[in-house]
Design an enzyme around this catalytic site. Structure first.
Site, short mmCIF file in Angstrom:
data_model
loop_
_atom_site.label_atom_id
_atom_site.label_comp_id
_atom_site.label_asym_id
_atom_site.label_seq_id
_atom_site.Cartn_x
_atom_site.Cartn_y
_atom_site.Cartn_z
N ASP A 78 21.93 31.68 -8.71
CA ASP A 78 20.69 31.48 -8.02
C ASP A 78 20.72 30.40 -6.91
OD1 ASP A 78 17.89 31.99 -7.28
OD2 ASP A 78 17.16 32.05 -9.29
N LYS A 105 3.78 33.53 4.90
CA LYS A 105 2.42 33.76 4.28
C LYS A 105 2.59 34.73 3.05
CE LYS A 105 -1.22 33.12 6.80
NZ LYS A 105 -2.32 33.05 7.73
N GLN A 117 16.26 29.06 9.36
CA GLN A 117 17.34 28.54 10.41
C GLN A 117 16.46 28.79 11.71
OE1 GLN A 117 21.74 29.29 10.10
NE2 GLN A 117 20.74 31.06 8.63
N GLN A 160 8.39 27.61 0.81
CA GLN A 160 7.04 28.00 1.59
C GLN A 160 7.51 28.50 2.98
OE1 GLN A 160 3.60 25.27 1.04
NE2 GLN A 160 4.82 24.11 -0.75
N LYS A 195 12.38 42.14 -12.31
CA LYS A 195 11.75 41.26 -13.14
C LYS A 195 10.24 41.31 -12.33
CE LYS A 195 11.81 36.54 -11.31
NZ LYS A 195 12.25 36.61 -10.10
N SER A 210 31.91 27.28 11.51
CA SER A 210 31.88 28.70 11.11
C SER A 210 33.12 28.78 10.04
CB SER A 210 31.81 29.76 12.01
OG SER A 210 33.18 29.65 12.68
N ASP A 220 0.82 -1.24 -0.07
CA ASP A 220 -0.09 -0.05 0.01
C ASP A 220 0.79 1.26 -0.06
OD1 ASP A 220 1.08 0.06 2.57
OD2 ASP A 220 -0.84 0.45 3.53
#
Length: 318
Positions: free
Chosen positions: A225, A106, A141, A103, A199, A314, A43
């Site tokens: 990017d 909001k 983070q 995501q 843009k 670091s 399943d």
């Protein structure tokens, strides 16, 4: 390097998302990958077995939450639970690519913040530390209440272009305003100026170029990017740079998601070469003569070694 941890309490396990990277890390560390198996019931339920004792060990689980994202995330959560219940001393999750990172806020009413939910799930499962590379937004983070080490691919990508484009008149280009900090970090390493593509995005995965801020005429441009997904932004940006008089356009990113029409767009674009890392394993159909993949295994191995030996991480950001 290479390290020798063969008889230590350090254990490295790999799940299914990026086995070659985990194998490379283990070889650099001088250890065998831990013995475990991932099975599926009819399943679709996932069953994980750890096939060696890890009692009192510092366990590092290597898993990118790349496509299929939910499958790989669930594998990771179940593995963390299994490791915790097998009496490991620490449960360290190495996530070269953190899915759901886009995501992170909001943007409109009644939206979830899924990047935070994933952080909660990892903590609840029993992770004691997370090692990630190039989160979409560094603020993620703060979603974790456990230890987190945030590594960066800019030094690796910068070194590649420093050697490849030595003597060229280079400009580092951010494909949007949000990526300016990243572009500036590379520009400092290459002692080059930056430009920004201004843009407007009418809807998700659709980019519309407005204008270019900065001088690119006659220059070799490097677009940078963090994630290249459908490659709309990066290819439209590259074509706009050529139209504005750029001599050549290279592009680079940390995470080659490359979904949907990405490969076709890259091959038909003005991009001369796309340089990516191996945080996400590329399938055969995503291989292209234009794509060059650099390994983050050295960086990850160094981070794991420093965490295990309680040394500063670091220094890897310099």
């Amino acid at each position: 390097m290479p390290y020798q941890y063969a008889d230590s309490k350090l254990k490295i396990f790999s799940l299914n998302s990026n086995y070659p990277l985990a194998q490379e890390i283990a070889e650099l560390m001088g250890v065998e990958l831990g013995k475990s198996s991932v099975k599926h019931f009819s399943d679709g339920e996932i069953q994980i077995s750890i096939e060696e004792s890890i009692r009192g060990c510092d366990v590092f689980i290597v898993q990118s939450t790349s496509a299929p994202v939910n499958e790989h995330l669930m594998e990771l959560l179940i593995m963390v639970d299994a490791v915790k219940r097998a009496s490991a001393r620490t449960v360290n999750v190495v996530i070269p690519y953190y899915g759901y990172a886009r995501q992170d806020r909001k943007a409109k009413a009644r939206e979830p913040i899924t990047a935070k939910l994933v952080a909660n799930l990892l903590e609840t499962a029993g992770a004691t530390r997370v090692i990630v590379l190039d989160l979409h937004a560094p603020q993620i983070q703060g979603f974790f209440d456990i230890l987190i080490d945030h590594l960066m691919a800019v030094p690796l990508l910068s070194q590649y272009f420093k050697e490849k484009l030595s003597g060229e008149d280079v400009v580092i280009v951010s494909p949007d305003h949000g990526g300016v900090t990243r572009a500036r970090k590379m520009a400092e390493r290459l002692k080059a100026p930056i430009a920004i593509i201004d843009k407007r995005r009418p809807k998700p995965n659709v980019a519309e170029v407005m204008n270019i801020v900065g001088n690119v005429e006659g220059k070799v441009c490097i677009l940078i990017d963090d994630i290249i997904d459908t490659a709309g932004t990066i290819t439209i940006g590259a074509n706009a740079l050529i139209e504005s008089g750029a001599k050549e356009v290279y592009a680079c990113c940390s995470h080659p998601v490359l979904s949907g029409p990405a490969i076709e767009r890259i091959e038909n674009s003005a991009i001369k070469e796309l340089v990516v890392t191996n945080t996400i394993q590329l399938s055969e159909e995503k291989m292209s003569p234009k794509i060059k993949q650099l390994s983050v295994a050295n960086l990850m191995a160094e981070a794991i070694s420093r965490v295990y030996e309680n040394k500063s991480v670091s220094t890897l950001f310099d």
